[in-house]
Design an enzyme around this catalytic site. Structure first.
Site, PDB file in Angstrom:
ATOM      1  N   LYS A 177      18.456  -3.743  -1.804  1.00 48.34           N
ATOM      2  CA  LYS A 177      17.292  -3.430  -2.636  1.00 48.34           C
ATOM      3  C   LYS A 177      16.999  -1.931  -2.680  1.00 48.34           C
ATOM      4  O   LYS A 177      16.284  -1.467  -3.574  1.00 48.34           O
ATOM      5  CB  LYS A 177      16.060  -4.188  -2.145  1.00 48.34           C
ATOM      6  CG  LYS A 177      15.527  -3.779  -0.784  1.00 48.34           C
ATOM      7  CD  LYS A 177      14.340  -4.647  -0.390  1.00 48.34           C
ATOM      8  CE  LYS A 177      13.790  -4.277   0.984  1.00 48.34           C
ATOM      9  NZ  LYS A 177      13.174  -2.950   1.028  1.00 48.34           N
ATOM     10  N   ASP A 178      17.541  -1.149  -1.736  1.00 51.77           N
ATOM     11  CA  ASP A 178      17.317   0.297  -1.717  1.00 51.77           C
ATOM     12  C   ASP A 178      18.263   1.056  -2.643  1.00 51.77           C
ATOM     13  O   ASP A 178      18.067   2.249  -2.893  1.00 51.77           O
ATOM     14  CB  ASP A 178      17.491   0.854  -0.301  1.00 51.77           C
ATOM     15  CG  ASP A 178      16.402   0.383   0.649  1.00 51.77           C
ATOM     16  OD1 ASP A 178      15.316   0.014   0.163  1.00 51.77           O
ATOM     17  OD2 ASP A 178      16.638   0.376   1.870  1.00 51.77           O
ATOM     18  N   ARG A 200       5.052  -2.835  -6.357  1.00 52.60           N
ATOM     19  CA  ARG A 200       5.327  -4.220  -6.764  1.00 52.60           C
ATOM     20  C   ARG A 200       4.443  -5.190  -5.996  1.00 52.60           C
ATOM     21  O   ARG A 200       3.828  -6.091  -6.585  1.00 52.60           O
ATOM     22  CB  ARG A 200       6.815  -4.533  -6.501  1.00 52.60           C
ATOM     23  CG  ARG A 200       7.186  -6.001  -6.641  1.00 52.60           C
ATOM     24  CD  ARG A 200       8.613  -6.242  -6.175  1.00 52.60           C
ATOM     25  NE  ARG A 200       8.816  -5.840  -4.792  1.00 52.60           N
ATOM     26  CZ  ARG A 200       8.525  -6.589  -3.740  1.00 52.60           C
ATOM     27  NH1 ARG A 200       7.970  -7.791  -3.910  1.00 52.60           N
ATOM     28  NH2 ARG A 200       8.752  -6.160  -2.516  1.00 52.60           N
ATOM     29  N   ARG A 201       4.367  -5.015  -4.683  1.00 49.87           N
ATOM     30  CA  ARG A 201       3.524  -5.899  -3.870  1.00 49.87           C
ATOM     31  C   ARG A 201       2.050  -5.729  -4.212  1.00 49.87           C
ATOM     32  O   ARG A 201       1.313  -6.710  -4.327  1.00 49.87           O
ATOM     33  CB  ARG A 201       3.755  -5.608  -2.386  1.00 49.87           C
ATOM     34  CG  ARG A 201       5.103  -6.114  -1.856  1.00 49.87           C
ATOM     35  CD  ARG A 201       5.365  -5.611  -0.463  1.00 49.87           C
ATOM     36  NE  ARG A 201       6.614  -6.153   0.064  1.00 49.87           N
ATOM     37  CZ  ARG A 201       7.373  -5.543   0.974  1.00 49.87           C
ATOM     38  NH1 ARG A 201       6.990  -4.374   1.465  1.00 49.87           N
ATOM     39  NH2 ARG A 201       8.489  -6.099   1.404  1.00 49.87           N
ATOM     40  N   ARG A 258       4.236   3.761   5.806  1.00 53.86           N
ATOM     41  CA  ARG A 258       5.607   4.266   5.899  1.00 53.86           C
ATOM     42  C   ARG A 258       6.107   4.113   7.326  1.00 53.86           C
ATOM     43  O   ARG A 258       5.357   3.821   8.238  1.00 53.86           O
ATOM     44  CB  ARG A 258       5.660   5.753   5.510  1.00 53.86           C
ATOM     45  CG  ARG A 258       5.360   6.048   4.055  1.00 53.86           C
ATOM     46  CD  ARG A 258       6.463   5.582   3.117  1.00 53.86           C
ATOM     47  NE  ARG A 258       7.780   5.981   3.576  1.00 53.86           N
ATOM     48  CZ  ARG A 258       8.337   7.189   3.396  1.00 53.86           C
ATOM     49  NH1 ARG A 258       7.656   8.138   2.783  1.00 53.86           N
ATOM     50  NH2 ARG A 258       9.555   7.452   3.837  1.00 53.86           N
ATOM     51  N   ARG A 260       5.609   0.568  11.757  1.00 54.03           N
ATOM     52  CA  ARG A 260       4.625  -0.123  10.918  1.00 54.03           C
ATOM     53  C   ARG A 260       3.824  -1.139  11.742  1.00 54.03           C
ATOM     54  O   ARG A 260       2.604  -1.252  11.596  1.00 54.03           O
ATOM     55  CB  ARG A 260       5.330  -0.810   9.746  1.00 54.03           C
ATOM     56  CG  ARG A 260       6.016   0.169   8.818  1.00 54.03           C
ATOM     57  CD  ARG A 260       6.670  -0.532   7.638  1.00 54.03           C
ATOM     58  NE  ARG A 260       7.505   0.394   6.888  1.00 54.03           N
ATOM     59  CZ  ARG A 260       7.928   0.195   5.640  1.00 54.03           C
ATOM     60  NH1 ARG A 260       7.593  -0.920   5.014  1.00 54.03           N
ATOM     61  NH2 ARG A 260       8.687   1.072   5.031  1.00 54.03           N
ATOM     62  N   CYS A 316      13.174   1.510  -6.976  1.00 51.17           N
ATOM     63  CA  CYS A 316      12.641   0.586  -5.981  1.00 51.17           C
ATOM     64  C   CYS A 316      11.133   0.761  -5.769  1.00 51.17           C
ATOM     65  O   CYS A 316      10.499  -0.053  -5.123  1.00 51.17           O
ATOM     66  CB  CYS A 316      13.377   0.732  -4.655  1.00 51.17           C
ATOM     67  SG  CYS A 316      13.217   2.347  -3.889  1.00 51.17           S
TER      68      CYS A 316
END
Length: 529
Positions: free
Chosen positions: A80-81, A132-133, A150, A156, A245
């Protein structure tokens, strides 16, 4: 192959897990490899939001440069990156099997509220740097407040432990791969058909030089062709919209029962109410182009919609209709009356399970103020019923929401779960009893009608472009005196409703999920003249 391969990877625990996973897969086919850790721009710059970093590939560029200069033989990435177009001279030679692409919300236990969707308390602060989230979560929980997040997974999680947020959102794949101890938090998984993931989320990509044909041929032994086929749709969608992304775009494709299904969510920015689309096809060929065409700004949408139930102006469907200036005629065509006023507590004590096949069943059941034991589990037919159940402080232990199959098939799956148990089923007086019919002889059933429906007389006709029917009773009430116009399109909630429309010889659309999100997808997917 007689050379020892060098695998390029980022240095985080998750990246090292991914690289070692590929190293182990290579060892299984007799190839020796070692790791080389490479820092990327995304690792170094931690003080900026992801969408403020210039360009694309800020987690991959340095690995690709090492690959092009032949300092490493292959690079392992979270797929996905990766930008959708490889740098000249590089190709993706293989992909892994797909880890669960769901999202997971990790919540401080004192910030949990199971009566609300996602189990988050009102106005909770949520950490994520994904537009997106943000866009998708705000569409179902507009009260949430978001802050950027980040760092690697450990960083996180530590920020959450330090109470910088009430909750954070992560890809389930990453959390699962490094097996973090999260027992001090409440975890809420979100299926990829609810919050649509980033294209290729949960998949590893193995990148090599285009000229290394020997290595390409070797890597086909560990390449998952089925995954490559479905994520090609997702990444083609990303490419056609020229999005990176950090864009508020989600795309998810899967193969199920011989069919390909794809979901797409796109918003203008992280505060825009997203448009969602669900399509199904016999082949992946042309799916991305079909999706792209549906999202063109000049495409005609209906001017009006009728739905056979009341619609709260703050509900998901009402907000989506308002976004597109679609007029709505929302009115139930039936009246509902209770058939009992009290419920014997002894009945509930006997039950191992309670099953609800509609929102009405849930609401009328809880009006009886039932005493439910903690050991008693609850099953529901779908996502709409699951949301209603939360209002009464309970979370479903079984739900057919992600199965995408008819009521009869859901009943068969539920029957396997409750075989040999005692199941209490509160229902409508004239219910089709699909669940009861599927239960095994070993299962004891306590069947109880708790409400009945009465059809309204003299139902007014609607000239809306789209007619949405929410139950068989509403269908019967409407068509007792009215006919459908040739240009009107019909959407049915649930297979039992669709069956009645089908018996009338009328064409219809069945949403993937029998709830307001599914309805918005279905309306958006229809073609209008």
């Amino acid at each position: 192959m007689n050379r020892k391969l060098i695998i390029g990877t980022r240095g985080s625990q998750l990246a090292l897990w991914q690289a070692n996973f590929v190293k182990d897969r290579l060892a299984e086919i007799g190839v020796e490899a070692e790791l080389k850790i490479i820092k990327t721009q995304g690792d170094i710059i931690q003080h900026l939001r992801l969408d403020k970093l210039e360009g694309k590939g800020f987690f991959t560029k340095e690995l690709e440069e090492e690959l092009l200069s032949a300092k490493i033989d292959l690079a392992v990435h979270s797929h996905k990156d990766l930008p959708t177009v490889n740098p000249p001279g590089l190709i993706i030679a293989a992909v892994s099997e797909r880890e669960d692409p769901s999202e997971v919300i990790i919540i401080h236990k004192d910030c949990v509220d199971v009566t609300k969707r996602l189990s988050l308390k009102h106005n909770a602060s949520v950490g994520t740097s994904s537009n997106r989230r943000k866009a998708q979560l705000l569409s179902v929980r507009p009260d949430l407040e978001f802050s950027d997040l980040r760092g690697n997974l450990q960083t996180r999680i530590q920020k959450l432990r330090d109470e910088q947020y009430d909750a954070i959102v992560l890809a389930k794949a990453g959390v699962s791969r490094i097996e973090m101890d999260l027992s001090d938090f409440h975890l809420e998984e979100i299926a990829p058909v609810d919050i649509i993931p980033a294209p290729a989320q949960g998949v590893l990509a193995i990148q090599i030089r285009e000229t290394d044909q020997e290595l390409f041929n070797l890597l086909q032994k560990i390449n998952c062709e089925a995954v490559a086929k479905t994520i090609a749709v997702e990444r083609k969608v990303l490419n056609m919209f020229d999005a990176g992304c950090h864009a508020p775009l989600g795309s998810y494709c899967r193969e199920r029962n011989g069919k390909y299904e794809a979901w797409t969510s796109i918003a203008e920015d992280n505060e825009d109410f997203p448009d969602r689309l669900y399509i199904q096809s016999d082949t992946t060929e042309g799916m991305a182009a079909q999706i792209f065409a549906k999202f063109q700004k000049d495409r005609k949408l209906p001017s009006s919609v009728f739905i056979s139930r009341d619609l709260d102006e703050n509900s998901y469907l009402a907000k989506w209709l308002a976004k597109h200036n679609i007029a709505v005629d929302a009115r139930s065509l039936i009246k509902i009356f209770p058939t009992i006023n009290t419920l014997d507590s002894f009945i509930l004590k006997r039950a191992d399970w309670i099953f609800f096949n509609s929102k009405n069943a849930i609401e009328h059941f809880f009006k009886l103020q039932p005493l439910i034991l903690k050991k008693t589990k609850i099953g529901v037919l779908g996502r709409g019923s699951e949301s209603t159940l939360r209002k009464f402080g309970r979370v479903a232990d079984f739900s057919g929401d992600d199965l995408g199959i008819g009521t009869d098939e859901i009943a068969q799956e539920f029957a396997k779960v409750v075989d040999g148990k005692t199941v209490f089923i509160p229902r409508a007086k004239d219910s089709l009893m699909s669940i009861q019919k599927a239960l095994t002889p070993n299962t004891q059933v306590i069947d109880m009608p708790i409400y009945e429906t009465v059809l309204d007389e003299n139902v007014d006709k609607t000239n809306a472009d789209v007619l949405i029917f929410t139950s068989p009773s509403n269908v019967h009430a409407y068509f007792a005196e009215n006919l459908a116009e040739p240009n009107q399109q019909i959407i049915c909630i649930g297979y039992s409703t669709a069956k009645v429309i089908e018996e009338m010889g009328l064409p219809y659309t069945l949403p993937f999920s029998p709830d307001e999100m599914g309805l918005a997808e279905a309306i958006f997917g229809l073609d209008y003249k």
